[in-house]
Design a protein around this motif. Sequence first.
Motif, PDB file in Angstrom:
ATOM      1  N   HIS A  58       0.837  -1.201   0.000  1.00  0.00           N
ATOM      2  CA  HIS A  58       0.000   0.000   0.000  1.00  0.00           C
ATOM      3  C   HIS A  58       0.872   1.252   0.000  1.00  0.00           C
ATOM      4  CE1 HIS A  58      -3.963  -1.889   0.500  1.00  0.00           C
ATOM      5  NE2 HIS A  58      -3.270  -2.847   1.111  1.00  0.00           N
ATOM      6  N   PHE A  59       0.456   2.184  -0.815  1.00  0.00           N
ATOM      7  CA  PHE A  59       1.218   3.427  -0.967  1.00  0.00           C
ATOM      8  C   PHE A  59       0.235   4.581  -1.009  1.00  0.00           C
ATOM      9  CE2 PHE A  59       3.331   6.756  -3.449  1.00  0.00           C
ATOM     10  CZ  PHE A  59       4.597   6.783  -2.879  1.00  0.00           C
ATOM     11  N   SER A  60       0.550   5.620  -0.279  1.00  0.00           N
ATOM     12  CA  SER A  60      -0.310   6.806  -0.236  1.00  0.00           C
ATOM     13  C   SER A  60       0.466   7.998  -0.765  1.00  0.00           C
ATOM     14  CB  SER A  60      -0.765   7.085   1.200  1.00  0.00           C
ATOM     15  OG  SER A  60      -1.294   8.377   1.331  1.00  0.00           O
ATOM     16  N   TYR A  61      -0.080   8.645  -1.799  1.00  0.00           N
ATOM     17  CA  TYR A  61       0.553   9.860  -2.315  1.00  0.00           C
ATOM     18  C   TYR A  61       0.716  10.894  -1.200  1.00  0.00           C
ATOM     19  CZ  TYR A  61      -0.099   8.409  -7.222  1.00  0.00           C
ATOM     20  OH  TYR A  61      -0.049   7.756  -8.428  1.00  0.00           O
ATOM     21  N   ASP A  62      -0.369  11.113  -0.467  1.00  0.00           N
ATOM     22  CA  ASP A  62      -0.318  12.122   0.591  1.00  0.00           C
ATOM     23  C   ASP A  62       0.666  11.725   1.687  1.00  0.00           C
ATOM     24  OD1 ASP A  62      -2.165  13.682  -0.712  1.00  0.00           O
ATOM     25  OD2 ASP A  62      -3.885  12.938   0.442  1.00  0.00           O
ATOM     26  N   GLY A  63       0.641  10.443   2.055  1.00  0.00           N
ATOM     27  CA  GLY A  63       1.567   9.979   3.081  1.00  0.00           C
ATOM     28  C   GLY A  63       3.014  10.144   2.644  1.00  0.00           C
ATOM     29  N   TYR A  64       3.282   9.830   1.378  1.00  0.00           N
ATOM     30  CA  TYR A  64       4.629   9.991   0.848  1.00  0.00           C
ATOM     31  C   TYR A  64       5.020  11.465   0.839  1.00  0.00           C
ATOM     32  CZ  TYR A  64       8.483  10.099  -2.528  1.00  0.00           C
ATOM     33  OH  TYR A  64       9.688  10.323  -3.145  1.00  0.00           O
ATOM     34  N   TYR A  65       4.153  12.295   0.285  1.00  0.00           N
ATOM     35  CA  TYR A  65       4.498  13.701   0.110  1.00  0.00           C
ATOM     36  C   TYR A  65       4.624  14.440   1.443  1.00  0.00           C
ATOM     37  CZ  TYR A  65       4.692  18.461  -1.514  1.00  0.00           C
ATOM     38  OH  TYR A  65       5.113  19.753  -1.744  1.00  0.00           O
ATOM     39  N   ASN A  66       3.834  14.076   2.421  1.00  0.00           N
ATOM     40  CA  ASN A  66       3.813  14.820   3.683  1.00  0.00           C
ATOM     41  C   ASN A  66       4.967  14.472   4.618  1.00  0.00           C
ATOM     42  OD1 ASN A  66       1.555  16.474   3.191  1.00  0.00           O
ATOM     43  ND2 ASN A  66       0.162  14.795   3.701  1.00  0.00           N
ATOM     44  N   GLN A  67       5.846  13.574   4.193  1.00  0.00           N
ATOM     45  CA  GLN A  67       7.061  13.345   4.973  1.00  0.00           C
ATOM     46  C   GLN A  67       7.905  14.629   4.945  1.00  0.00           C
ATOM     47  OE1 GLN A  67       8.834   9.106   4.327  1.00  0.00           O
ATOM     48  NE2 GLN A  67       8.003   9.769   2.346  1.00  0.00           N
ATOM     49  N   PRO A  68       8.484  15.026   6.076  1.00  0.00           N
ATOM     50  CA  PRO A  68       9.285  16.260   6.096  1.00  0.00           C
ATOM     51  C   PRO A  68      10.415  16.269   5.063  1.00  0.00           C
ATOM     52  CG  PRO A  68       8.846  15.519   8.328  1.00  0.00           C
ATOM     53  CD  PRO A  68       8.339  14.429   7.415  1.00  0.00           C
ATOM     54  N   VAL A  69      10.965  15.103   4.732  1.00  0.00           N
ATOM     55  CA  VAL A  69      12.067  15.062   3.770  1.00  0.00           C
ATOM     56  C   VAL A  69      11.572  15.244   2.339  1.00  0.00           C
ATOM     57  CG1 VAL A  69      13.678  13.723   5.149  1.00  0.00           C
ATOM     58  CG2 VAL A  69      11.937  12.538   3.783  1.00  0.00           C
ATOM     59  N   VAL A  70      10.263  15.081   2.101  1.00  0.00           N
ATOM     60  CA  VAL A  70       9.710  15.199   0.751  1.00  0.00           C
ATOM     61  C   VAL A  70       8.903  16.481   0.591  1.00  0.00           C
ATOM     62  CG1 VAL A  70       8.200  14.143  -0.986  1.00  0.00           C
ATOM     63  CG2 VAL A  70       9.618  12.690   0.493  1.00  0.00           C
TER      64      VAL A  70
END
Length: 526
Positions: A421-433
């Motif tokens: 499972h992959f979430s665009y929002d979860g990925y993008y909202n990481q401080p490093v991203v």
Amino acid sequence: MKTLKLTIASLAFLVAVSGCKKQFDADVVNKNLPITGLSPSLLLPPIEQDMFIAPFGDEEKAGQFTAINYTYYGSNQYWTGSAGFNYGTLNNVVSMETEAGKLNATLSKPYLALAKFFRAYFFVNMSLKVGDVPMTEALQGLKNPTPAYDKQKQIFINALALLESANADLGAMNSVNALTSGTYSIPATYDIYYAGDLTKWQKIVNAFRLRVLIALSKRVGTDADLNVAAQFSAILSNPSKYPLMASMDDNLQHVYDGVFSIYPNSPRNYGNDATRDNMAATYLNTLASLKDLRAMEVSEPARGLGFADTSYSSFVGGASGQALSAMAQLIQQQKISLIGRHRYYETLTGENTFIISYPEMCFNIAEGINRGWATGDAEAWYKNGINADLGFYGVKNGANSITFQKSYFGILYDDITYIVHFSYDGYYNQPVVKYAGNNANGLNQILTQKYLAFARNSGLEAYYQWRRTGVPAFDIGPGNTVNGKIPLRYQYPVNERSANAKNYNAAVTSQYSGSDDIYQAMWLIK
């Protein structure tokens, strides 16, 4: 009868002599002169083809995307010698212009507009490798076999002017085409990238111009007459005059057909090199550190590390500077990740190879806005680039089917498929991203994501970005360098040193204190 026999014999002799003369003429033809007597459409495909750089070559190793772990197939060493130039192709561009000039205006203008783009593209390409090159006096054949070198700054000024002119020409033709259903056109059969679609070519002209302007980032503030920021802003602020790519459908890319054009990694060479190349740490470790699902799309888990197949800790690349013997040992221990065999070895067509892509353009725009060259929403362009490249790798928002091969050094066991499972929002909202703003941190994020989008694509663009910005930090060691330093340029071709010695020596003296040294910085990156 006797007379007839003599006549036939004489004719046979004359034919033989004539044939010999034709063969002699063919053998001694000057290859430096442009080809003449061909339709411009026939000259277009080889010109376009020379823009394409296939993956799985030295350019990919230079960008530290993959690494060889087996000495028989080569090494990860950077070059120590000379560049290849594109003057042969540029001579074909001259021929295309000449032959197009024999046609009426409606037929000739598309070729002449594209010729300006090709001139800009190939002269910039050569200059990026070495510095100064002959441009103004080049392509004159025997009229001037020893052309003077243009300064790199002037090459970029000339190229930007050619691109401005090409855009104006294509814009005028596309405006007429909108009213008259393709009055100006190129036969679709001969345009291998866009099948004669001049609207797409106009977008590429402007996207490439943004790439050229970005390449000049270190000269902004030191060379006011380049007008980098003003040109960049003009393009973004006037989309009707300077249309840009709108999606991945606009990519300038090589598409493999599986018959005449086969992807470099395919079932045909699986047994030879599928386990001889692994992912490079600079690329794969960056993906894994960002919890980026592209890591699982492009590589195999390193099962010897003891983590689950779908743990990002299982995706570890080989250090490009590491000795091949050490890298080979880690492969045997399954402690570094092989290249993803399901993605790259299942078909003959593989994936399209970008020459100029939509994600790159998005990141270039974001970089220019971040640097203050233009107004706009850098974060929006940054996100557009990320999402477009994720889509290219098939990464979906939600459930993703990931298949790995359960094999060890070519001994294939059952495939294993996981749902990840992959979430665009979860990925993008990481401080490093998540975009940190128009500041140094934000710029580093843009450059990092642009580097990831260059993977196995775009020739040397990833290396050029590293050379210009230092992002990402490249791995350096005895496995890829001779003296612990990555080259900053190529040497000039050997034939330049011999056939154009006076001008070659003058160029090397003015740029590099008389030494054609691959570790010296050219004007562009000083």
